[in-house]
Scaffold this active site. Structure first.
Site, PDB file in Angstrom:
ATOM      1  CE1 TYR A  92      41.593  39.820  44.589  1.00 50.31           C
ATOM      2  CE2 TYR A  92      41.640  37.738  43.403  1.00 50.31           C
ATOM      3  CZ  TYR A  92      42.120  39.014  43.597  1.00 50.31           C
ATOM      4  OH  TYR A  92      43.131  39.496  42.785  1.00 50.31           O
ATOM      5  CE  LYS A  96      40.395  41.299  41.324  1.00 49.49           C
ATOM      6  NZ  LYS A  96      40.849  42.582  40.746  1.00 49.49           N
TER       7      LYS A  96
END
Length: 197
Positions: A92, A96
């Site tokens: 993640y 991001k």
């Protein structure tokens, strides 16, 4: 969103229905938490595909039309995890952080074309994406689900509640306004002072 050809079909249908894409909000996102050494490879690949590559494919498809009209707004919904790291969130955070970097590159490439490109970086947001983390915290600390929300929030920020999705939408709407014409390449946190520390 994990399949480039499906993103292309989405754009084809959108252009058939509306003729143009003036505003693109890349908001698809999934998450899985696990230590890096034990992170499932298929989860890594899927998170990168949905959270990062889908934004690339949608952006590359939107840019020609925006260049032709001389106006466009691209808003990538990144995360506070595009600015800082957290344990057990390797995929993640990688996706991001990549999305924030991608935002900067596209902004530089198209600043003279009337196209702005920005990232919004929310912190703890009131969406189902966090439910598993809240459930885990509740179980580990012997507290209710509602108590777990506040407890988990306070592990990262002093802000006393979850960010509401409507706040993110309102910031996105502002970024589409004339007042925001000079804002491009930015990563704008809505994180309750998480990144202020």
């Amino acid at each position: 969103m994990a399949q480039p050809q499906q993103v292309e079909i989405l754009f084809e249908k959108t252009l058939e229905a509306f003729g143009t894409v003036d505003v693109l909000v890349n908001n698809a996102g999934i998450q899985h938490t696990a230590p890096t050494a034990a992170f499932p490879v298929e989860k890594w690949d899927l998170i990168l595909a949905v959270n990062l590559s889908a934004a690339f494919h949608a952006t590359r498809l939107a840019l020609p039309g925006m260049q032709q009209t001389g106006w466009g707004r691209i808003i990538n919904i990144a995360s506070v995890h595009g600015l800082v790291g957290s344990a057990n969130k390797s995929a993640y955070c990688a996706a991001k952080h990549g999305l924030v970097g991608f935002t900067k590159v596209v902004a530089l490439e198209h600043a003279a074309d009337g196209i702005t490109v920005n990232s919004i970086c929310p912190g703890w947001t009131d969406t189902p994406l966090l439910n598993q983390q809240f459930e885990n915290y509740a179980r580990e600390h012997g507290v209710s689900f509602e108590e777990a929300k506040l407890g988990l929030i306070h592990t990262k920020t002093p802000f006393p509640s979850l960010i509401q999705p409507s706040a993110i939408g309102e910031l996105a709407a502002f970024l589409c306004s004339d007042a925001a014409a000079g804002i491009t390449g930015a990563a704008l946190p809505i994180d309750g002072a998480w990144t202020a520390q």
